[in-house]
Design an enzyme around this catalytic site. Sequence first.
Site, PDB file in Angstrom:
ATOM      1  N   LEU A   1      -7.488-118.909  22.710  1.00 18.70           N
ATOM      2  CA  LEU A   1      -7.832-117.920  21.690  1.00 18.70           C
ATOM      3  C   LEU A   1      -6.724-116.891  21.529  1.00 18.70           C
ATOM      4  O   LEU A   1      -6.368-116.522  20.407  1.00 18.70           O
ATOM      5  CB  LEU A   1      -9.152-117.229  22.042  1.00 18.70           C
ATOM      6  CG  LEU A   1      -9.574-116.112  21.083  1.00 18.70           C
ATOM      7  CD1 LEU A   1      -9.721-116.635  19.655  1.00 18.70           C
ATOM      8  CD2 LEU A   1     -10.871-115.456  21.558  1.00 18.70           C
TER       9      LEU A   1
ATOM     10  N   SER B   1     -19.183-112.566  24.216  1.00 20.84           N
ATOM     11  CA  SER B   1     -19.694-113.925  24.100  1.00 20.84           C
ATOM     12  C   SER B   1     -21.144-113.881  23.643  1.00 20.84           C
ATOM     13  O   SER B   1     -21.893-112.967  23.994  1.00 20.84           O
ATOM     14  CB  SER B   1     -19.615-114.644  25.452  1.00 20.84           C
ATOM     15  OG  SER B   1     -20.292-115.886  25.399  1.00 20.84           O
TER      16      SER B   1
ATOM     17  N   TYR C   1     -21.298-115.181  34.356  1.00 23.09           N
ATOM     18  CA  TYR C   1     -20.648-115.114  33.054  1.00 23.09           C
ATOM     19  C   TYR C   1     -21.494-114.338  32.052  1.00 23.09           C
ATOM     20  O   TYR C   1     -21.012-113.401  31.400  1.00 23.09           O
ATOM     21  CB  TYR C   1     -20.390-116.534  32.538  1.00 23.09           C
ATOM     22  CG  TYR C   1     -19.729-116.562  31.177  1.00 23.09           C
ATOM     23  CD1 TYR C   1     -18.391-116.208  31.026  1.00 23.09           C
ATOM     24  CD2 TYR C   1     -20.445-116.932  30.040  1.00 23.09           C
ATOM     25  CE1 TYR C   1     -17.777-116.214  29.781  1.00 23.09           C
ATOM     26  CE2 TYR C   1     -19.846-116.951  28.798  1.00 23.09           C
ATOM     27  CZ  TYR C   1     -18.519-116.588  28.667  1.00 23.09           C
ATOM     28  OH  TYR C   1     -17.919-116.583  27.429  1.00 23.09           O
TER      29      TYR C   1
ATOM     30  N   LYS D   1     -20.577-110.557  30.442  1.00 19.96           N
ATOM     31  CA  LYS D   1     -20.437-110.377  28.999  1.00 19.96           C
ATOM     32  C   LYS D   1     -21.519-109.442  28.449  1.00 19.96           C
ATOM     33  O   LYS D   1     -21.277-108.723  27.468  1.00 19.96           O
ATOM     34  CB  LYS D   1     -20.483-111.731  28.295  1.00 19.96           C
ATOM     35  CG  LYS D   1     -19.271-112.618  28.585  1.00 19.96           C
ATOM     36  CD  LYS D   1     -17.972-112.011  28.059  1.00 19.96           C
ATOM     37  CE  LYS D   1     -16.802-112.976  28.149  1.00 19.96           C
ATOM     38  NZ  LYS D   1     -15.546-112.431  27.599  1.00 19.96           N
TER      39      LYS D   1
ATOM     40  N   THR E   1     -11.356-124.698  23.184  1.00 18.71           N
ATOM     41  CA  THR E   1     -10.169-124.446  23.997  1.00 18.71           C
ATOM     42  C   THR E   1     -10.193-125.329  25.240  1.00 18.71           C
ATOM     43  O   THR E   1     -11.219-125.918  25.580  1.00 18.71           O
ATOM     44  CB  THR E   1     -10.105-122.976  24.431  1.00 18.71           C
ATOM     45  OG1 THR E   1     -11.229-122.694  25.280  1.00 18.71           O
ATOM     46  CG2 THR E   1     -10.134-122.045  23.218  1.00 18.71           C
TER      47      THR E   1
END
Length: 253
Positions: free
Chosen positions: A13, A138, A151, A155, A186
């Site tokens: 990104l 996210s 995660y 976020k 990605t």
Amino acid sequence: MNRILITGASGGLGTALAREYAAPGRTLLLWGRDRDRLESVAATSRAAGAVVAIRSLDLTDVAAAIAAIEADDAAGTIDLAIFAAGLGDIRAPGAHVEDAGQVARLGIVNFVAPAALASAIAARMARRGRGQVVLVGSAAAFHALPFASGYAGSKAGLARFADALRIGARGHGVSVTLVSPGFIDTAAAHATPGPKPFSLSPAQAAARIAAAAAQGRAHVVMRWPFAGLRWFDRLLPRSLRDRLLRALTPPGH
């Protein structure tokens, strides 16, 4: 906007963001962990007419990162700071919960470092009465993912911080945009098992981030189904929501 900082510029990104913003009359400050990749991105950006400076650093050293952003801004005013660096990971196969060290790394890279850096640059921007900050979060921030608690939690913290910073900085000429993408195609995303519906290419995501920043939007969720899922999650009874989230866990995790 003539001087732009992009963290995570050696990732998929971040590379796309550098290409999006590279143009004559612009200076790009590209930060990342992979120096060879940074050099490659810098060469492409220079070919597009931009002036480029790179920094190879690890955001887990938060104090060093804060010193670096202050030095870069002192050398020349940063007009737009895009914090796109981040880590993604899930619970190890067969484990009952995520590894504590993994949770710590995700917390530092996804929340502590970008929040601290955004605070540092927003303070300097506020003193001069202008500037833009973009924090890449996210769509996972809005869901209690049992297989990716570190995660999702990191976020989620970033999302709440971005909203608070936006409210506090708005009266001082500083705009803050939170971007909450779903899946981006990605190499890092490929390393995580499971389907990736409604995936965006890095170039598509970069273009949407640039548009949101140009418009001064407070928050943008990419793509629209993830915005719908956010509200769906809020409206479901907790017991049903919990069952659905458990059902999303990749096999073996």
